[in-house]
Design an enzyme around this catalytic site. Structure first.
Site, PDB file in Angstrom:
ATOM      1  N   LYS A 176     -61.321  32.029  73.314  1.00 41.90           N
ATOM      2  CA  LYS A 176     -60.455  33.167  73.625  1.00 41.90           C
ATOM      3  C   LYS A 176     -58.988  32.717  73.629  1.00 41.90           C
ATOM      4  CE  LYS A 176     -61.135  32.194  78.546  1.00 41.90           C
ATOM      5  NZ  LYS A 176     -61.886  32.556  79.753  1.00 41.90           N
ATOM      6  N   TYR A 194     -27.419  27.012  82.166  1.00 40.79           N
ATOM      7  CA  TYR A 194     -27.188  28.326  82.786  1.00 40.79           C
ATOM      8  C   TYR A 194     -27.026  28.206  84.291  1.00 40.79           C
ATOM      9  CZ  TYR A 194     -28.339  31.127  78.649  1.00 40.79           C
ATOM     10  OH  TYR A 194     -28.340  31.728  77.428  1.00 40.79           O
ATOM     11  N   ARG A 248     -64.805  39.981  89.844  1.00 44.08           N
ATOM     12  CA  ARG A 248     -63.931  40.150  88.690  1.00 44.08           C
ATOM     13  C   ARG A 248     -64.587  41.117  87.706  1.00 44.08           C
ATOM     14  NH1 ARG A 248     -61.739  35.194  84.927  1.00 44.08           N
ATOM     15  NH2 ARG A 248     -63.913  35.169  84.258  1.00 44.08           N
ATOM     16  N   MET A 305     -34.059  29.653  76.637  1.00 45.21           N
ATOM     17  CA  MET A 305     -35.107  30.244  75.801  1.00 45.21           C
ATOM     18  C   MET A 305     -35.523  29.310  74.670  1.00 45.21           C
ATOM     19  SD  MET A 305     -35.159  33.803  73.627  1.00 45.21           S
ATOM     20  CE  MET A 305     -34.724  34.847  75.001  1.00 45.21           C
TER      21      MET A 305
HETATM   22  C1  LIG Z   1     -62.511  31.346  80.189  1.00 44.65           C
HETATM   23  C2  LIG Z   1     -63.946  31.403  80.575  1.00 44.65           C
HETATM   24  C3  LIG Z   1     -64.786  30.297  80.374  1.00 44.65           C
HETATM   25  C4  LIG Z   1     -64.263  28.938  79.943  1.00 44.65           C
HETATM   26  O1  LIG Z   1     -63.771  28.248  81.080  1.00 44.65           O
HETATM   27  P1  LIG Z   1     -63.252  26.736  80.994  1.00 44.65           P
HETATM   28  O2  LIG Z   1     -62.926  26.423  82.397  1.00 44.65           O
HETATM   29  O3  LIG Z   1     -62.075  26.725  80.090  1.00 44.65           O
HETATM   30  O4  LIG Z   1     -64.366  25.907  80.458  1.00 44.65           O
HETATM   31  C5  LIG Z   1     -66.145  30.460  80.593  1.00 44.65           C
HETATM   32  N1  LIG Z   1     -66.637  31.645  81.020  1.00 44.65           N
HETATM   33  C6  LIG Z   1     -65.866  32.721  81.252  1.00 44.65           C
HETATM   34  C7  LIG Z   1     -66.483  33.983  81.742  1.00 44.65           C
HETATM   35  C8  LIG Z   1     -64.491  32.639  81.059  1.00 44.65           C
HETATM   36  O5  LIG Z   1     -63.715  33.692  81.329  1.00 44.65           O
END
Ligand SMILES: *Cc1c(COP(=O)(O)O)cnc(C)c1O
Length: 390
Positions: free
Chosen positions: A50, A270, A149, A319
């Site tokens: 992801k 800055y 969640r 930036m």
């Molecule tokens: C992002 C995520 C993972 C991966 O987690 P890592 O700690 O990067 O291995 C696994 N399961 C779910 C549901 C996630 O959201």
């Protein structure tokens, strides 16, 4: 191409047209996958790709993992599944973690992606889609085992398990849950979540199950279930204190844009927050918050590396650039155009995250939108996007 841990900072020329470069060692990524897959066997190791494979580049990462034998991939949303689908092959499964939006049903069904169904509404909508298509559709069910969640409640799962019509329309590929405290091996919540997950598994005999992320792979073996979903550990950051250090996958370098001597009393950056108390030599580096570098590293909280030298960041991070103090180098400082190391063998992702007051995940996912990316695998190099040569 030398391996990243040993490559000298001058080993590769600065990228034409770019102020920075992110080097991704796909051989190291593959080694990390192979090591984790061996560690969790007989459970399977799935790759979480992801957020553009945590900022590294979803397509090259997914393709390299496929070559290493990975067959299960997790993304957060449909567009990420579409992005990698054609780099994979028919034997692969792509799971969509965030669930299924009504608008996404058609593409999801046509392309054979497996949505995690996170609510009763999603289950019913997907079942209706299967009925309308007159074929079974693949699905995963997610249990909220205590993180609050995403996912179905235990009571909702009990009701679904009693509904024999469900599996006539949905082919259940995986039962999923996610640990809130996997990186704290002694946290009580891990056991509580695992116990709730075990009750859910008993309702769906024969359906493979997965609760652990990278850190979960290093809790006791009960947490591996049938599949571990790993992201961070593949990308070379330590998932938990119990995990062996992974191979270094990421190296981030940026150019020195300018060098200057500032006299005592001069403000730097800055707001002129930092003022030179003595004469200083300052290098301006072509990397800033617009590249994903945290502003919280300004004012001496972070540094960059040049060889073994530590060059503290002075003033606020801008930036497109930031200033580092090279006074202590006494003339052996980098020249204009040289590359300094922001992440690599001398400065880990974890160290940068600690200094910035955040976690390695946030550091990684923010990088790589602007840097040129260079993927190294088996002696070959893929550069994205290509540099500009006159
Ligand atoms: C992002 C995520 C993972 C991966 O987690 P890592 O700690 O990067 O291995 C696994 N399961 C779910 C549901 C996630 O959201």
């Amino acid at each position: 191409m030398p391996d990243l841990a040993r490559a000298d900072h001058m080993a590769v020329a600065a990228p034409a047209g770019f102020a920075s470069r992110l080097i991704v060692d796909l051989d190291a990524l593959r080694r990390n996958f192979a090591a984790l897959a061996a560690h969790v066997r007989p459970a399977r190791c799935a790759a979480v790709v992801k957020a553009n494979a945590y900022g590294l580049g979803a397509r090259p990462v997914a393709a390299a993992l496929l070559r290493e034998g990975c067959r299960h991939f997790f993304v957060a949303q449909l567009c990420e599944a579409l992005e990698i689908a054609d780099t994979l092959d028919a034997g692969c499964t792509i799971f969509i973690l965030n669930g299924l939006e009504p608008d996404d049903q058609r593409l999801c069904a046509e392309r054979g992606f497996v949505p995690l169904l996170n609510s009763v509404q999603q289950v019913e909508a997907w079942r209706a889609a299967a009925v309308a298509r007159q074929r079974r559709l693949p699905a995963a069910l997610q249990l909220d085992s205590g993180m609050s969640r995403l996912g179905l409640s235990p009571a909702e799962l009990v009701r679904l398990a009693g509904d024999s019509d469900l599996v006539r329309h949905l082919s259940l590929r995986l039962l999923v849950s996610h640990l809130a405290c996997a990186d704290s091996p002694r946290h009580r919540a891990n056991r509580t979540q695992l116990a709730r997950f075990a009750q859910a598994r008993a309702l769906f005999p024969g359906v493979p199950a997965s609760i652990g992320n990278s850190a979960g792979a290093y809790l006791d073996s009960a947490f591996r279930c049938d599949m571990v979903r790993s992201g961070l550990a593949l990308y070379g950051a330590a998932a938990s204190l119990a995990a062996p250090p992974p191979a270094l996958v990421v190296r981030l370098e940026a150019r020195v844009l300018q060098l200057r001597d500032v006299s005592a009393g001069c403000g730097i950056g800055y707001g002129l927050d930092d003022v030179a108390s003595t004469p200083r030599r300052i290098a301006t580096i072509g990397f800033g918050y617009g590249d994903g570098w945290p502003r919280s590293l300004g004012g001496g909280r972070g540094a960059v590396r040049f060889g073994d030298a530590v060059l503290p960041i002075v003033g606020r991070v801008s930036m497109d650039s930031m200033m580092v103090d090279v006074t202590e180098m006494n003339g052996s400082e980098p020249n204009c155009g040289d590359l300094v190391e922001l992440i690599g063998p001398r400065q880990s992702i974890e160290a940068v995250a600690d200094a910035a007051g955040t976690i390695p995940y946030e550091i990684l996912t923010r990088l790589g939108n602007r840097a040129q990316r260079m993927f190294i695998e088996g002696g070959n190099t893929l550069i994205q996007p290509a540099g500009f040569r006159a």
